[in-house]
Design a protein around this motif. Structure first.
Motif, PDB file in Angstrom:
ATOM      1  N   MET A   1     134.648  32.396   9.941  1.00 42.20           N
ATOM      2  CA  MET A   1     134.315  31.852  11.253  1.00 42.20           C
ATOM      3  C   MET A   1     135.041  30.519  11.406  1.00 42.20           C
ATOM      4  O   MET A   1     135.092  29.719  10.495  1.00 42.20           O
ATOM      5  N   ASN A   2     135.589  30.288  12.573  1.00 41.75           N
ATOM      6  CA  ASN A   2     136.287  29.037  12.829  1.00 41.75           C
ATOM      7  C   ASN A   2     135.572  28.268  13.941  1.00 41.75           C
ATOM      8  O   ASN A   2     134.547  28.713  14.464  1.00 41.75           O
ATOM      9  N   LEU A   3     136.110  27.127  14.293  1.00 39.98           N
ATOM     10  CA  LEU A   3     135.473  26.268  15.290  1.00 39.98           C
ATOM     11  C   LEU A   3     135.335  26.964  16.639  1.00 39.98           C
ATOM     12  O   LEU A   3     134.303  26.849  17.300  1.00 39.98           O
ATOM     13  N   HIS A   4     136.352  27.709  17.037  1.00 38.44           N
ATOM     14  CA  HIS A   4     136.283  28.404  18.338  1.00 38.44           C
ATOM     15  C   HIS A   4     135.161  29.439  18.341  1.00 38.44           C
ATOM     16  O   HIS A   4     134.439  29.579  19.330  1.00 38.44           O
ATOM     17  N   ASP A   5     135.024  30.162  17.214  1.00 32.63           N
ATOM     18  CA  ASP A   5     133.929  31.134  17.109  1.00 32.63           C
ATOM     19  C   ASP A   5     132.580  30.421  17.191  1.00 32.63           C
ATOM     20  O   ASP A   5     131.650  30.897  17.835  1.00 32.63           O
ATOM     21  N   TRP A   6     132.466  29.287  16.502  1.00 31.98           N
ATOM     22  CA  TRP A   6     131.230  28.512  16.520  1.00 31.98           C
ATOM     23  C   TRP A   6     130.890  28.075  17.946  1.00 31.98           C
ATOM     24  O   TRP A   6     129.753  28.204  18.396  1.00 31.98           O
ATOM     25  N   ILE A   7     131.877  27.575  18.658  1.00 35.07           N
ATOM     26  CA  ILE A   7     131.665  27.120  20.036  1.00 35.07           C
ATOM     27  C   ILE A   7     131.192  28.270  20.904  1.00 35.07           C
ATOM     28  O   ILE A   7     130.238  28.135  21.681  1.00 35.07           O
ATOM     29  N   ASP A   8     131.826  29.434  20.764  1.00 37.75           N
ATOM     30  CA  ASP A   8     131.425  30.606  21.544  1.00 37.75           C
ATOM     31  C   ASP A   8     129.994  31.031  21.224  1.00 37.75           C
ATOM     32  O   ASP A   8     129.191  31.285  22.123  1.00 37.75           O
ATOM     33  N   GLU A   9     129.680  31.110  19.937  1.00 35.77           N
ATOM     34  CA  GLU A   9     128.333  31.525  19.526  1.00 35.77           C
ATOM     35  C   GLU A   9     127.271  30.509  19.952  1.00 35.77           C
ATOM     36  O   GLU A   9     126.205  30.876  20.425  1.00 35.77           O
ATOM     37  N   LEU A  10     127.575  29.227  19.783  1.00 36.93           N
ATOM     38  CA  LEU A  10     126.626  28.189  20.171  1.00 36.93           C
ATOM     39  C   LEU A  10     126.419  28.175  21.680  1.00 36.93           C
ATOM     40  O   LEU A  10     125.286  28.036  22.157  1.00 36.93           O
ATOM     41  N   SER A  11     127.490  28.355  22.429  1.00 39.75           N
ATOM     42  CA  SER A  11     127.367  28.412  23.891  1.00 39.75           C
ATOM     43  C   SER A  11     126.474  29.570  24.312  1.00 39.75           C
ATOM     44  O   SER A  11     125.637  29.424  25.209  1.00 39.75           O
ATOM     45  N   ASP A  12     126.631  30.712  23.653  1.00 42.20           N
ATOM     46  CA  ASP A  12     125.761  31.858  23.946  1.00 42.20           C
ATOM     47  C   ASP A  12     124.311  31.544  23.592  1.00 42.20           C
ATOM     48  O   ASP A  12     123.398  31.821  24.371  1.00 42.20           O
ATOM     49  N   ALA A  13     124.110  30.950  22.410  1.00 44.30           N
ATOM     50  CA  ALA A  13     122.751  30.640  21.962  1.00 44.30           C
ATOM     51  C   ALA A  13     122.063  29.630  22.878  1.00 44.30           C
ATOM     52  O   ALA A  13     120.859  29.705  23.110  1.00 44.30           O
ATOM     53  N   LEU A  14     122.843  28.690  23.408  1.00 43.51           N
ATOM     54  CA  LEU A  14     122.282  27.654  24.291  1.00 43.51           C
ATOM     55  C   LEU A  14     122.322  28.069  25.763  1.00 43.51           C
ATOM     56  O   LEU A  14     121.891  27.309  26.622  1.00 43.51           O
ATOM     57  N   ASP A  15     122.872  29.257  26.022  1.00 39.75           N
ATOM     58  CA  ASP A  15     122.963  29.801  27.371  1.00 39.75           C
ATOM     59  C   ASP A  15     123.721  28.851  28.304  1.00 39.75           C
ATOM     60  O   ASP A  15     123.254  28.512  29.386  1.00 39.75           O
ATOM     61  N   VAL A  16     124.900  28.421  27.823  1.00 42.82           N
ATOM     62  CA  VAL A  16     125.773  27.589  28.657  1.00 42.82           C
ATOM     63  C   VAL A  16     127.114  28.286  28.809  1.00 42.82           C
ATOM     64  O   VAL A  16     127.614  28.928  27.885  1.00 42.82           O
ATOM     65  N   ASP A  17     127.661  28.178  29.991  1.00 38.60           N
ATOM     66  CA  ASP A  17     128.965  28.753  30.274  1.00 38.60           C
ATOM     67  C   ASP A  17     129.893  27.609  30.651  1.00 38.60           C
ATOM     68  O   ASP A  17     129.872  27.122  31.783  1.00 38.60           O
ATOM     69  N   THR A  18     130.655  27.147  29.668  1.00 41.49           N
ATOM     70  CA  THR A  18     131.534  26.012  29.904  1.00 41.49           C
ATOM     71  C   THR A  18     132.736  26.086  28.987  1.00 41.49           C
ATOM     72  O   THR A  18     132.698  26.753  27.956  1.00 41.49           O
TER      73      THR A  18
END
Length: 107
Positions: A1-18
């Motif tokens: 997992m890399n930073l981009h994957d983390w950002i995508d997963e965290l955005s999904d978990a926090l329900d943010v689209d940015t």
């Protein structure tokens, strides 16, 4: 997992689209850590995100907010007697008397 994957997963978990300009956020956090104090990095990143979200900022507005925060951090005047954070020796607790034989560790 890399930073981009983390950002995508965290955005999904926090329900943010940015969109996240991680370079901008990391540069700002680094400057805050070096010029203010280490713990200023996550707080600065949080406040940038909060300001951007509260103002429904577009990417250009986020860049302007980050530039203002960056300028503040770069010009931050530490007290003359403040220790250099790189020279501070944090105490490491001595747990040599603790029995760790049953501890489980993840690989």
């Amino acid at each position: 997992m890399n930073l981009h994957d983390w950002i995508d997963e965290l955005s999904d978990a926090l329900d943010v689209d940015t969109e996240v300009d991680e370079g901008l956020v990391l540069d700002l956090a680094r400057t805050a850590a070096q010029n203010v104090q280490k713990t200023a990095a996550p707080i600065t990143a949080y406040l940038l995100g909060y300001a951007a979200g509260a103002g429904d900022a577009d990417p250009e507005q986020v860049e302007r907010l980050a530039a203002r925060a960056q300028a503040l951090a770069e010009s931050w005047d530490k007290p003359s007697d403040a220790p250099d954070p790189d020279d501070v020796d944090d105490d490491v607790p001595d747990d040599s008397s603790v029995d760790h034989t049953d501890d489980e560790y993840e690989d």
